[in-house]
Design an enzyme around this catalytic site. Structure first.
Site, PDB file in Angstrom:
ATOM      1  N   ARG A  34      38.370  45.345  43.913  1.00 24.61           N
ATOM      2  CA  ARG A  34      39.579  45.807  44.375  1.00 24.61           C
ATOM      3  C   ARG A  34      39.794  47.177  43.717  1.00 24.61           C
ATOM      4  NH1 ARG A  34      40.019  40.634  45.256  1.00 24.61           N
ATOM      5  NH2 ARG A  34      41.573  39.621  46.546  1.00 24.61           N
ATOM      6  N   GLU A 312      37.430  28.339  45.250  1.00 25.20           N
ATOM      7  CA  GLU A 312      36.415  28.760  44.501  1.00 25.20           C
ATOM      8  C   GLU A 312      36.018  28.101  43.430  1.00 25.20           C
ATOM      9  OE1 GLU A 312      37.729  32.862  41.975  1.00 25.20           O
ATOM     10  OE2 GLU A 312      38.408  32.499  44.155  1.00 25.20           O
TER      11      GLU A 312
END
Length: 424
Positions: A34, A312
């Site tokens: 990001r 995850e």
């Protein structure tokens, strides 16, 4: 020892005694990628400190370089000088979902034809929602799945777009990250089943705001990014807390104590949920001067938990549950069928192959106590599956993990690092 010398399948180390260790983890992949995207969109040069060096982040660096930015990834602190190319180019997504989803909205701002492709496994992962959204926002896109092409025009109109992000929060993050550079900004509305992995969107929003971007989040399932400049990035990347899962699990399954250094006091990382999950399974979890310390119990308790926001973590948690003394139910993670592999099918298959009593559901797994045995644990080119395999191998003799080198996606030379924790 490097990944080049690791046998395949790899004999996972078996703990002969409680493991006691302190580990310093590489940086967060989610934050690194990001930050790199925001740096490529910024008004001036940026630095991403303690960047994660892994296959996924190097693929992101390569993608942004192809679009015209200049990146120096030679040191621990990566520098990014933004720029735009008008040449036709190609982006290799590898197995990086963040590259496949985050880069196309940026590519619309470049000046050439940008073709995207990746590893064979990546061609099965969903991307059509992002590509349709880009078309609605004024970007020319050819194709609906990998391989596809974005024809950059140097500008994107932007505006309002409706998406179904029920299979991946990355669909939202992808549009938000580039939205400030669109002429009208971007307003993203989600319509569909609940969005999974919301902490990842919260991370995106927090990082945008840190760069001076105005983001409106006052309505559920709606995110608005105002057009405007993106300040240069100067960020210290947090340790990757999802990568902490196998190390903290090692304390849990061996009755040892593992400290992960520099655990942040405040974070939007999904891996922070490990503190609560491990405590519920009977571990002692405490912050220390060094970081976060987990001490394993004499007997590992089963768990009934909704992992929708932290999907995850499912492979590591499933491995722990397969070793627990009580029944477990993991729910809310239908979306992980669309990760690097169908993780629910893969976990059910591989854990059962080692003797686990496991049942697959539409949205998760049920596990009951069973006596596990050795065998080959296949990873399906999925780093989180490899984590599950080594966790089981720490408590069960003769577990062989196929393609353990796939862990290089987020942790270079994971296998020798892991093996080193068992020495002595």
């Amino acid at each position: 020892m490097t990944t080049a010398t690791i046998p395949d399948p790899w004999p996972a180390p078996r703990a002969a005694a409680p493991v006691r260790a302190t580990v310093a983890l590489p940086g967060s992949k989610s934050m690194t990628n990001r930050a790199l995207v925001l740096a490529a969109l910024a008004e001036g040069p940026s630095v991403v400190r303690r960047a994660l060096r892994s296959r996924d982040t190097l693929l992101m660096a390569g993608a942004l370089s192809a679009l015209g930015s200049t990146l120096d990834t030679s040191g621990d602190d990566w520098t990014v000088t933004p720029g735009w190319s008008s040449a036709d180019t190609a982006v290799d997504c590898g197995l990086a979902g963040t590259v496949m989803r985050f880069v196309p909205p940026v590519a619309g701002l470049a000046g050439g034809r940008i073709s995207f492709d990746g590893d064979p496994h990546m061609r099965t992962r969903p991307i059509g929602t992002v590509l349709d959204a880009l078309r609605d926002l004024g970007v020319a896109v050819e194709g609906d799945a990998l391989p596809f092409t974005v024809a950059g025009s140097g500008a994107v109109t932007g505006g309002r777009v409706v998406v179904d992000a029920s299979s991946s929060s990355q669909f939202v993050s992808a549009l938000l990250l580039a939205g400030a550079r669109y002429d009208r900004g971007v307003e993203v509305l989600h319509r569909g089943a609940p969005v999974p992995s919301l902490p990842h969107i919260e991370m995106t929003v927090e990082m945008l705001r840190a760069q001076g971007v105005a983001v409106d989040t006052h309505e559920p399932d709606r995110w608005g990014v105002e057009p405007g400049p993106v300040k240069p990035v100067d960020l210290v990347v947090e340790p990757d807390l999802s990568n902490a899962a196998p190390f903290l699990a090692l304390a849990a399954v061996t009755g040892g104590a593992v400290t992960v250094r520099d655990w942040p006091e405040h974070t939007t990382q999904a891996g922070d949920a490990l503190r609560d999950i491990l405590a519920r399974m009977g571990c002692t979890v405490e912050r220390t001067a060094e970081g976060l310390t987990v001490t394993g119990p004499d007997r590992l308790a089963g768990l009934d938990v909704d992992l929708r926001d932290v999907g995850e973590l499912t492979p590591a948690v499933a491995a722990l549950c397969a070793l627990a003394d009580g029944p477990s139910r993991l729910r809310g993670v239908a979306h992980i069928r669309h990760h690097e592999t169908d993780r629910l099918v893969a976990l059910a298959t591989e854990l059962a192959g080692l003797g686990a009593d496991v049942e697959e559901h539409d949205d998760g797994l049920s596990l009951r106590p069973a006596t596990l045995h050795g065998g080959v644990f296949h990873t399906y080119a999925d780093h989180r599956m490899a984590h599950a395999g080594v966790i089981v191998g720490a408590a069960v003799d003769d577990v062989l993990v196929e393609d353990v080198a796939t862990t290089s996606k987020t942790f270079t030379d994971f296998a020798p690092f892991w093996a080193g924790l068992f020495q002595g």
